[in-house]
Enzyme design. Structure first.
Site, PDB file in Angstrom:
ATOM      1  N   ALA A 152      52.739 -64.064   3.647  1.00 35.79           N
ATOM      2  CA  ALA A 152      52.119 -63.058   2.786  1.00 35.79           C
ATOM      3  C   ALA A 152      53.100 -61.943   2.459  1.00 35.79           C
ATOM      4  O   ALA A 152      53.108 -61.411   1.346  1.00 35.79           O
ATOM      5  CB  ALA A 152      50.877 -62.483   3.470  1.00 35.79           C
ATOM      6  N   GLU A 162      56.184 -64.051   0.067  1.00 30.95           N
ATOM      7  CA  GLU A 162      55.801 -64.883  -1.077  1.00 30.95           C
ATOM      8  C   GLU A 162      54.876 -64.131  -2.028  1.00 30.95           C
ATOM      9  O   GLU A 162      55.054 -64.150  -3.251  1.00 30.95           O
ATOM     10  CB  GLU A 162      55.130 -66.166  -0.589  1.00 30.95           C
ATOM     11  CG  GLU A 162      54.986 -67.236  -1.646  1.00 30.95           C
ATOM     12  CD  GLU A 162      56.319 -67.818  -2.083  1.00 30.95           C
ATOM     13  OE1 GLU A 162      56.452 -68.138  -3.281  1.00 30.95           O
ATOM     14  OE2 GLU A 162      57.228 -67.942  -1.242  1.00 30.95           O
ATOM     15  N   SER A 184      54.503 -60.806  -2.253  1.00 29.29           N
ATOM     16  CA  SER A 184      55.182 -59.645  -2.834  1.00 29.29           C
ATOM     17  C   SER A 184      56.170 -60.036  -3.918  1.00 29.29           C
ATOM     18  O   SER A 184      56.249 -59.394  -4.968  1.00 29.29           O
ATOM     19  CB  SER A 184      55.892 -58.846  -1.737  1.00 29.29           C
ATOM     20  OG  SER A 184      54.956 -58.228  -0.883  1.00 29.29           O
ATOM     21  N   CYS A 209      44.143 -56.377   3.202  1.00 32.70           N
ATOM     22  CA  CYS A 209      45.557 -56.663   3.431  1.00 32.70           C
ATOM     23  C   CYS A 209      46.237 -55.626   4.333  1.00 32.70           C
ATOM     24  O   CYS A 209      46.277 -54.436   4.005  1.00 32.70           O
ATOM     25  CB  CYS A 209      46.282 -56.732   2.097  1.00 32.70           C
ATOM     26  SG  CYS A 209      48.046 -57.041   2.246  1.00 32.70           S
ATOM     27  N   GLU A 244      57.060 -51.486  -2.248  1.00 30.78           N
ATOM     28  CA  GLU A 244      58.042 -52.391  -2.847  1.00 30.78           C
ATOM     29  C   GLU A 244      57.950 -52.375  -4.370  1.00 30.78           C
ATOM     30  O   GLU A 244      58.979 -52.318  -5.064  1.00 30.78           O
ATOM     31  CB  GLU A 244      57.834 -53.810  -2.312  1.00 30.78           C
ATOM     32  CG  GLU A 244      58.248 -53.973  -0.862  1.00 30.78           C
ATOM     33  CD  GLU A 244      57.935 -55.348  -0.301  1.00 30.78           C
ATOM     34  OE1 GLU A 244      58.459 -55.666   0.776  1.00 30.78           O
ATOM     35  OE2 GLU A 244      57.167 -56.093  -0.943  1.00 30.78           O
TER      36      GLU A 244
END
Length: 400
Positions: free
Chosen positions: A237, A240, A242, A349, A358
């Site tokens: 998670a 991949e 992000s 999440c 990010e």
């Protein structure tokens, strides 16, 4: 209260996945039948939720079990169900126990420290792209290196080993791009990778997630299977998802270039713009991971029977006109935006703050360096990865 008819339930997915488009059938269902019956590629029929209120109610209801959906007869879009022992396949009390352990690695101090390193990495990658000259590929220069570097630091994976887990990642998240045998082999490979990493890191513990898992393992707070599979869930998670989101955000802003221009003109819009793109972008190519009802439950006036499988299309729920004004329009000045981009309820999440950071650092780097950035071709020229759970461009060629 009704029990919907199941005869002739339409096949799901409804059609090919095209870029960031949602099949029009979703909007029709959201408006007219937000709890509907579909026939899945594997395991038979399931309930599909497309309305915001129905999805949010479902996500908060403990009578829908993630663990029960690891059974091989679960209706699903992937060739194999999730394996037990992963946070995504757990119910209370195990879910809360392990989530509490993992949360230590996502403390605000840790994310803040990573943000400083994000800026350095983005600057370095954009330096290299600028020096090489156009066209540059934002997938290779930004969307992959940023989340991969951050997750290996957060997790504690030696950077030189990143290629080993990366080679399994696309296979792990396949819907139709790989066979069940290939997916099973990728899962085995990742589990072996994590076991070896845990074994080699026992003598050099630090603040990272592997160290947190080792300490919890030694304290008897979780089993080896839980440590390994929870680690895999976070690893997958954390990079991949992000990298797919950074790619999709970049594509969306440049495909509708007036959006990128508006951010460059007013950088204060970045945070609300991120929330709006989290709302509007359908990250998953198909519905959610399934859950199964442990007893009869009524949602949206429809009775879902014990044992039934339920999935949802989050992106359509976040376009529900009952909740969002002018939902199909991308508005960076949207005042009320209670989107479900990071989920809701106990499975919300864990890495939401890291993911937002990010995207923010990536956008700020691009806008500061390349205010004239644009696609090297047309939006239709952009190639997309086929047959995976997450949508993402294979490459995103840009010029400036």
């Amino acid at each position: 209260m009704t029990v919907a008819q199941t005869a002739g339930a339409p096949k799901y997915p409804f059609g090919p996945v095209v870029g960031l488009d949602l099949h029009p059938r979703y909007a029709q269902l959201c408006r007219n039948e937000p709890v509907s019956r579909v026939t899945m590629p594997y395991g038979g029929e399931a309930w599909l939720l497309t309305g915001y209120h129905e999805i949010k109610e479902f996500l908060a209801d403990p009578r829908f079990s993630s663990h029960a959906a690891t059974a091989p007869d679960t209706a699903r879009v992937t060739p194999l169900p999730l394996r037990p022992g992963n946070l995504l396949s757990m119910d209370p009390p195990d879910h809360g126990r392990i989530r509490k352990v993992v949360a230590h690695a996502f403390r605000p101090r840790i994310v803040s420290q990573l943000a400083d390193r994000m800026r350095d990495l983005v600057a370095s990658e954009l330096d290299a792209m600028e020096e090489a000259g156009p066209p540059g590929d934002l997938v290779q220069r930004l969307a992959i290196p940023l989340p991969v570097r951050m997750i290996v630091e957060l997790f504690g994976v030696p950077y030189e080993q990143r290629a080993e887990f990366r080679r399994y990642s696309d296979v792990f998240v396949a819907t139709s791009a790989h066979t069940r045998e290939e997916i099973d082999a990728a899962r085995d490979g990742l589990e072996d990778f994590l076991r070896r990493l845990i074994a080699t890191r026992r003598s050099s513990l630090s603040d990272d997630l592997v160290s947190v898992l080792i300490e919890a393992l030694d304290a008897g707070e979780l089993s080896e299977v839980e440590a390994v599979r929870t680690g895999i869930g976070v690893l997958m998670a954390g990079h991949e998802t992000s990298l797919s989101m950074i790619s999709n955000v970049s594509f969306l802003l440049l495909a509708q270039r007036e959006l990128y221009a508006s951010l460059c003109a007013d950088p204060k819009l970045v945070d609300p713009a991120i929330e709006e793109m989290l709302r509007i972008i359908p990250l998953r190519s198909v519905g959610s991971f399934p859950r199964r009802a442990t007893e009869d439950v009524v949602i949206g006036g429809v009775t879902i029977r014990a044992g039934d499988t339920v999935i949802f299309q989050r992106a359509q729920g976040d376009r529900d006109e009952r909740v969002f004004e002018d939902p199909e329009t991308i508005r960076f000045d949207r005042e009320r935006n209670p989107h479900l981009g990071f989920g809701h309820g106990m499975h919300y999440c864990l890495g939401a703050s890291l993911a937002r950071a990010e995207i923010r650092v990536a956008l700020e780097g691009l806008m500061g360096r390349f205010p004239s950035l644009r696609l090297a071709g047309t939006p239709e020229d952009v190639p997309w990865k086929p047959g995976l759970i997450a949508r993402a461009p294979e490459s995103l060629l840009v010029t400036w």
